[in-house]
Design a protein around this motif. Structure first.
Motif, short mmCIF file in Angstrom:
data_model
loop_
_atom_site.label_atom_id
_atom_site.label_comp_id
_atom_site.label_asym_id
_atom_site.label_seq_id
_atom_site.Cartn_x
_atom_site.Cartn_y
_atom_site.Cartn_z
N SER A 140 0.77 -1.06 -0.05
CA SER A 140 -0.13 -0.10 0.03
C SER A 140 0.83 1.37 0.02
N ALA A 143 0.41 3.14 -2.99
CA ALA A 143 -0.71 4.14 -3.05
C ALA A 143 -0.38 5.72 -2.24
N THR A 169 -5.19 -1.27 -2.70
CA THR A 169 -5.95 -0.94 -1.75
C THR A 169 -7.04 -2.35 -1.40
N VAL A 172 -5.26 -5.19 -0.17
CA VAL A 172 -4.89 -4.95 1.42
C VAL A 172 -6.24 -5.54 2.16
N VAL A 200 -0.01 -0.70 7.75
CA VAL A 200 -0.60 0.29 6.91
C VAL A 200 -0.15 1.57 7.24
N SER A 203 3.35 1.89 6.10
CA SER A 203 3.46 2.19 4.86
C SER A 203 3.14 3.71 4.40
N THR A 336 -2.08 -7.34 -6.18
CA THR A 336 -0.90 -6.33 -6.19
C THR A 336 -0.16 -6.26 -7.36
#
Length: 356
Positions: A140, A143, A169, A172, A200, A203, A336
């Motif tokens: 993630s 993103a 996302t 995840v 998260v 990240s 992913t």
């Protein structure tokens, strides 16, 4: 008519492939050989050192390590490594040290504090999650790198980037829904969920650090020479080391706790020392590669390469640690990779269109 349509489609596909090859060759010729060499080395460092660092974190916990502060400290304890790499540049007279202005020192301190917090978040995540799961969730960061790169470093946020954000996302979320299939014995559902949250958050902070680091290169240090990459990493890692050492002394039991862990480590004190040393080396090499990609390219490319290491880490964790690979986890891995691929295809198409 069907044959004519098929031939036209084949011709169009060949034309697109030829145009893409021509665009790639044009981009290649626009940069010097030293640029591409540094970029390949930086990307290679990210794709090998970061997965190794992740696996060592899981190895630390599997063999009796318990302290999140000690694991965080080992990551930044290798800060002298980039400083040693700087010495030949200075001694050969090819580069001069960048003056430490108050503004630059403030940036180093801020990035060091964020890096220390980021390492601690990942240490909590790896305490509760298998390495394969933790790496999938860490994808993630692509993103967050795209979003922060757009907001802070003024990188263009293309439709392909937004698509990659949504797709990754979703991957995840799938991992979160499958939280019961790969939970280690002794890890409660609450701890597993906490590991996902820390992963998260780490990240997100990783993406923010990428964007702020690029901003420092653009507005403070300038893209003068590659030696500023080593300078920034050495100073940021030194600040992170200072913050983490204080945290270890106050909350983590200090160095006596490290000695107790080494004595109780499953394969002995020598094995414990090797895990600590290689954790420091691999983390510094990975960060050096990431900082180099930021300097040479952009925050978004660094985020993309950070996502590319996901399948490497996941497959290695399944092989070495026998992590369970459920259907949901395989689906998350494929999603992913799909998100990464869609970003790369969209980025190449947009770049080609803008060039024309």
């Amino acid at each position: 008519m069907e044959e004519t349509s098929s031939e036209a489609a084949d011709r169009s596909l060949r034309q697109k492939a030829a145009a893409m090859v021509a665009s790639s060759m044009e981009t290649y010729r626009s940069k010097s050989m030293s640029f591409w060499l540094l970029l390949v080395l930086s990307a290679g460092a990210m794709l090998t050192a970061f997965p190794a660092s992740s696996l060592l974190s899981r190895l630390y916990y599997n063999n009796g390590g318990q302290s999140k502060w000690i694991l965080s400290w080992s990551a930044v304890a290798g800060w002298p490594l980039p400083a040693l790499l700087l010495l030949p540049c200075y001694l050969a007279g090819k580069a001069a040290p960048t003056p430490l202005s108050p503004k630059l020192c403030a940036w180093y301190a801020l990035l060091g504090l964020l890096s220390a917090a980021d390492n601690l978040m990942y240490a909590w995540a790896y305490a509760y999650l298998p390495a394969s799961t933790a790496s999938l969730v860490a994808a993630s960061s692509l993103a967050f790198s795209a979003l922060f790169g757009c907001a802070i470093a003024k990188n263009r946020l293309r439709l392909s980037s937004l698509n990659a954000v949504v797709v990754i996302t979703a991957g995840v979320v799938i991992i979160a829904l499958d939280s019961g299939s790969d939970r280690y014995p002794g890890i409660t559902g609450r701890q597993y969920a906490l590991g996902l949250v820390w992963d998260v958050l780490g990240s997100a902070l990783h993406g923010l650090i990428f964007a702020l680091s690029e901003l420092v290169f653009v507005r403070v240090l300038g893209r003068r020479s590659f030696h500023v990459v080593l300078e920034q990493q050495a100073m940021v890692s030194l600040c992170a080391f200072a913050f983490t050492t204080v945290g270890l002394a106050v909350s983590g039991g200090g160095f006596p706790a490290m000695r107790r862990e080494a004595a109780a480590f499953r394969h002995g004190e020598a094995s414990y020392a090797m895990v600590m040393v290689w954790s420091a080396v691999t983390f510094q090499l990975g960060v050096l590669g990431g900082t180099g990609v930021l300097f040479l390219a952009s925050t978004v490319l660094a985020g993309v390469l950070n996502a590319v290491r996901v399948p490497v880490t996941s497959i290695a964790a399944v092989i070495w640690f026998h992590d369970p690979m459920s259907g949901f986890k395989i689906l998350s891995l494929l999603i992913t990779v799909w998100g990464f691929g869609s970003y790369m295809v969209g980025h190449s198409s947009t770049k080609k269109a803008s060039t024309n």
